[in-house]
Design an enzyme around this catalytic site. Structure first.
Site, PDB file in Angstrom:
ATOM      1  N   PRO A  34       0.836  -1.204   0.000  1.00 12.94           N
ATOM      2  CG  PRO A  34       0.051  -1.009   2.187  1.00 12.94           C
ATOM      3  CD  PRO A  34       0.741  -1.954   1.256  1.00 12.94           C
TER       4      PRO A  34
ATOM      5  CG  ASN B  60       3.381   2.203   8.537  1.00 15.15           C
ATOM      6  OD1 ASN B  60       4.119   1.405   9.104  1.00 15.15           O
ATOM      7  ND2 ASN B  60       3.152   2.142   7.246  1.00 15.15           N
TER       8      ASN B  60
ATOM      9  CE1 TYR C  23      -0.595   8.074   9.077  1.00 10.45           C
ATOM     10  CE2 TYR C  23       0.053   5.907   8.291  1.00 10.45           C
ATOM     11  CZ  TYR C  23       0.161   7.286   8.235  1.00 10.45           C
ATOM     12  OH  TYR C  23       1.029   7.875   7.361  1.00 10.45           O
TER      13      TYR C  23
ATOM     14  N   GLY D 284       7.214  -2.252  -2.220  1.00  8.16           N
ATOM     15  CA  GLY D 284       6.655  -0.900  -2.241  1.00  8.16           C
ATOM     16  C   GLY D 284       7.315  -0.053  -3.305  1.00  8.16           C
ATOM     17  NE  ARG D 285      11.297   2.291  -0.321  1.00  6.62           N
ATOM     18  CZ  ARG D 285      12.332   2.219   0.496  1.00  6.62           C
ATOM     19  NH1 ARG D 285      13.092   3.278   0.675  1.00  6.62           N
ATOM     20  NH2 ARG D 285      12.612   1.093   1.144  1.00  6.62           N
TER      21      ARG D 285
ATOM     22  CE1 TYR E  70       3.398   9.906   0.100  1.00  3.38           C
ATOM     23  CE2 TYR E  70       5.393  11.182   0.454  1.00  3.38           C
ATOM     24  CZ  TYR E  70       4.655  10.038   0.662  1.00  3.38           C
ATOM     25  OH  TYR E  70       5.168   9.033   1.430  1.00  3.38           O
TER      26      TYR E  70
END
Ligand code: FMN
Length: 367
Positions: free
Chosen positions: A26, A182, A184, A323-324, A351
């Protein structure tokens, strides 16, 4: 020569047949509208990456209160739900599978990033003071002091996760991933430095785990345990979470409870490749041992097929999330299989709005 590794073999994940064991991790990319509605460009982005065995979307806000960042997508109204449909259709047309990650950011937020009327809520009124929150309107801003959630708000927030997961299924998703990692909202309940409550949601391990378990149970009851996964980051320090003495015991108990719920998978985050403290191999083993009935997704720092395959061969996990590498290599599976070198992602466009650094990375044979 094409590699024939376990990584590229089919696997049954609960009721789903995945064509390989490569998961797209994600990743928030902030390409939705200012009103948090998914766009056609997002459909192109995910379609380009549909060679993954399973795509897990960027974090999606389950409610207005859960919107932390500018231009992240939501799933709290029917307009958003309908705008996700072309995305799931494209993935399924390419024989892929896709889960939505439900991300309630809690205290990691700012009023300027949120819809009108939304509230910044968290287990306790403890602000994140080490960094600033980016806003489109006024650049970086101090993080606010969040409002302490009442027990009524805890229940209504759980209901928001339920409503969001039902909408995700209506939009054609194969399942949802509850974001418990992470720093949250859910991890804000898990960690003692962000949860100083003295009611049944704070204090002991059992109490700090309660919110994560109640959200997971409510979502699993609503859409099916075989459609519900969760992401966890033991020993993670993102967004001001502090390492503490009880992590091993806490995650063991949490895993036992999630196993009892019959969740589909636990997705373990290890961000040490991003410069954060090491995540001991022992905690990953413990989670794998205690999550007897479900699958384990490992993530963080994988850059080639061999390393990923080694963890599968040695039974450390069932699936590997990248991910990346998926940002800059839309055809990542093809490249891994054929030993084609990977392109590096451009951090400056992670972003930013617009196509640059989002849908303009070429496939290997388009270069
Ligand atoms: C641009 C970017 C956005 C991210 N957004 C999310 C997110 O929305 N939800 C989440 O759980 N992790 C998020 N992550 C973490 C990734 O899922 C992954 O764990 C991390 O990048 C480490 O894996 P890697 O080394 O393969 O990149 C994000 C990472 C990046 C680079």
């Amino acid at each position: 020569m094409t590699k024939s590794l376990k990584l590229f073999k089919e696997i049954e994940l609960g009721p789903l047949s995945l064509r390989n064991r490569v998961v797209m991790a994600p990743m928030t990319r902030s390409r939705a509208t200012a009103e948090h509605v998914p766009t056609d460009m997002m459909a192109t982005y995910y379609e380009q990456r549909s060679g993954a065995g399973l795509i897990i979307t960027e974090g999606v806000a389950p409610s207005p209160n859960g919107v932390g960042y500018p231009r992240i997508p939501g799933i709290y109204n029917n307009e958003q739900r309908d705008a996700w449909k072309p995305i799931t259709e494209k993935i399924h047309k390419n024989a892929g599978k896709i889960f939505m990650q439900l991300m309630h950011t809690g205290r990691i937020s700012h009023k300027l990033n949120m819809p009108d009327g939304a509230k910044i809520i968290a287990p306790s009124p403890v602000p994140f003071t080490d960094e600033k929150m980016y806003t489109d309107q006024e650049g970086p801003q101090d993080y606010p002091v969040p409002e302490k959630m009442t027990e009524t708000e805890i229940q209504s927030t759980i209901q928001e996760f339920v409503d969001a997961s039902k909408r995700a299924i209506q939009a054609g998703f194969d399942g949802v991933e509850v974001h418990g990692a992470n720093g949250y909202l859910i991890e804000q309940f898990l960690a003692p430095n962000t949860n100083t409550r003295d009611d049944k949601y704070g204090g002991s391990i059992e109490n700090r785990n309660r919110f994560a378990i109640e959200v997971s149970k409510a979502v699993a009851d609503a859409i099916g345990n075989e459609k519900t996964g969760i992401r966890l980051s033991p020993y993670g320090v993102f967004s001001g979470i502090e390492i503490h003495d009880e992590i091993d015991k806490q995650y063991t108990e949490l895993t036992d409870a999630l196993n009892d719920l019959g969740l589909l998978y636990i997705h373990i985050v290890d961000h040490s490749a991003m410069g954060t403290p090491e995540v001991p191999a022992s905690i990953k083993e413990t989670i794998k041992d205690h999550f007897k009935d479900g699958a384990i997704i490992l993530s963080g720092g994988y850059n080639n097929a061999e390393e990923a395959n080694d963890d599968l061969e040695n039974d450390r996990g069932d699936l590997i999330a990248f991910g990346r590498p998926f940002i800059s290599n839309p055809d990542l599976v093809y490249r891994l299989k054929n030993d084609i070198s990977l392109a590096e992602p451009d951090q400056d466009t992670f972003y930013t709005p617009g196509a640059e650094g989002y849908v303009d990375y070429p496939k290997a044979d388009e270069k």
